[in-house]
Design a protein around this motif. Structure first.
Motif, PDB file in Angstrom:
ATOM      1  N   ARG A 114       0.919  -1.001  -0.062  1.00 45.81           N
ATOM      2  CA  ARG A 114       0.066   0.032  -0.016  1.00 45.81           C
ATOM      3  C   ARG A 114       0.857   1.168  -0.107  1.00 45.81           C
ATOM      4  NH1 ARG A 114      -4.772  -2.205   0.481  1.00 45.81           N
ATOM      5  NH2 ARG A 114      -4.876  -4.222   1.421  1.00 45.81           N
ATOM      6  N   PRO A 115       0.342   2.536  -0.598  1.00 43.49           N
ATOM      7  CA  PRO A 115       1.074   3.700  -0.575  1.00 43.49           C
ATOM      8  C   PRO A 115       1.753   3.813   0.637  1.00 43.49           C
ATOM      9  CG  PRO A 115      -1.025   3.872  -1.572  1.00 43.49           C
ATOM     10  CD  PRO A 115      -1.063   2.575  -1.079  1.00 43.49           C
ATOM     11  N   GLY A 116       3.014   4.246   1.016  1.00 45.14           N
ATOM     12  CA  GLY A 116       3.842   4.703   2.064  1.00 45.14           C
ATOM     13  C   GLY A 116       4.329   3.391   2.614  1.00 45.14           C
ATOM     14  N   GLN A 117       4.220   2.179   2.046  1.00 45.77           N
ATOM     15  CA  GLN A 117       4.831   1.084   2.616  1.00 45.77           C
ATOM     16  C   GLN A 117       6.129   0.615   1.645  1.00 45.77           C
ATOM     17  OE1 GLN A 117       1.665  -2.089   2.475  1.00 45.77           O
ATOM     18  NE2 GLN A 117       1.523  -1.759   4.589  1.00 45.77           N
ATOM     19  N   ARG A 118       7.359   0.118   2.431  1.00 46.66           N
ATOM     20  CA  ARG A 118       8.226  -0.518   1.662  1.00 46.66           C
ATOM     21  C   ARG A 118       8.578  -1.896   1.933  1.00 46.66           C
ATOM     22  NH1 ARG A 118      14.468   1.265   3.120  1.00 46.66           N
ATOM     23  NH2 ARG A 118      13.996  -0.134   5.197  1.00 46.66           N
TER      24      ARG A 118
END
Length: 291
Positions: A138-142
């Protein structure tokens, strides 16, 4: 809906061990790290740059030696092979521009970590729907594995790095270290029936290796013909248009994909018409591989 997914070559996604080193901190703040990304032009409407991200537990994304994930938006599926004998990584992507595999000139539908150590667009192989077991980044995950790291900055946006090389993808826009957009084959002016007008962008249909546009009826402006096929092949099909994916475009053309039997019998992969004019992408043409 026709959707491109990971095949044997897959799409690519590789990330640098320099970013992975950030995760060694045992403090609570270790999971949140700042990453600098290029600011997008304010008029593009693309994803905002990711300044902070949270590391995911890579074991949640791992089956055997394969780390795989998808993004929240459609059309992007990725993998990293963590086996000691392999360095393969990749992502299937929906390119907004016409992107070609430099090794053979065919339409690309993926980006891979190639043997000489950089990211390069390649033909996509395989197909089918993404398995339900594949988790979403998800957006903001690495996510980091095997010396590679990728950060999701939007529903269809991602930045990846490995060994000092990187690629970025944002809702169709693509760039990578040691890679530049090449020229595709386009014909200027008009052509009559039987004439070749150039190569369309395969868009969302990354397994469509042959994209040669041939005039079948009337006299057609080649730029208009290729632009029409570009528009059709980059339009998401939601299943409401029937088996032939019949679609009326805003420029007055109507396009479709014949059923398998008709396609083989008439050598038509895609056909578009407007008034007395018609064009097609054939299943096969001399010197071009079949789909």
């Amino acid at each position: 809906m026709i959707r491109r997914t990971l095949g044997a070559a897959g799409g690519v996604l590789l990330l640098a061990s320099t970013l992975a080193a950030c995760t060694g901190d045992s403090s609570e703040d270790a999971a949140v790290t700042e990453i600098a990304t290029a600011e997008p032009a304010p008029t593009t409407g693309k994803s905002a740059p990711t300044r902070n991200y949270t590391d995911v537990d890579v074991t949640d994304y791992t089956t055997g030696s394969l780390v795989s994930w998808t993004l929240e938006g459609p059309g992007v599926d990725c993998y990293i092979n963590t086996h000691s004998s392999s360095d393969s990584m990749g992502c299937t992507l929906d390119f907004a521009e016409d992107v070609r595999d430099a090794s053979n000139g065919e339409a690309a539908g993926a980006v891979d970590w190639v043997s000489d150590g950089h990211f390069a667009p390649t033909m996509q192989t395989g197909g089918g729907d993404t398995p339900a077991s594949v988790k979403t980044l998800r957006p903001g995950q690495r996510i980091s594995a095997a010396g590679a790291t990728c950060v999701a900055s939007g529903d269809r946006a991602m930045a990846c790095e490995r060994d000092g090389k990187e690629f970025t993808y944002d809702d169709g826009d693509f760039s990578a270290t040691d890679w530049t957009l090449g020229e595709r084959n386009l014909v200027e002016g008009s052509r009559d029936a039987g004439g070749f007008c150039g190569e369309a962008n395969n868009g969302l249909y990354a397994d469509m290796w042959n994209t040669r546009v041939i005039v079948t009826e009337g006299t057609v402006d080649c730029r208009e013909a290729v632009d029409t096929l570009d528009g059709y092949l980059s339009t998401w099909q939601d299943g409401s248009r029937g088996n032939s994916l019949l679609t009326a475009l805003s420029n007055g053309w109507t396009c479709s994909m014949p059923t398998a039997a008709t396609s083989r019998a008439e050598n038509i992969k895609v056909t578009c018409g407007k008034g007395s004019m018609a064009v097609k992408i054939p299943v096969t043409t001399p010197g071009a591989p079949s789909n």
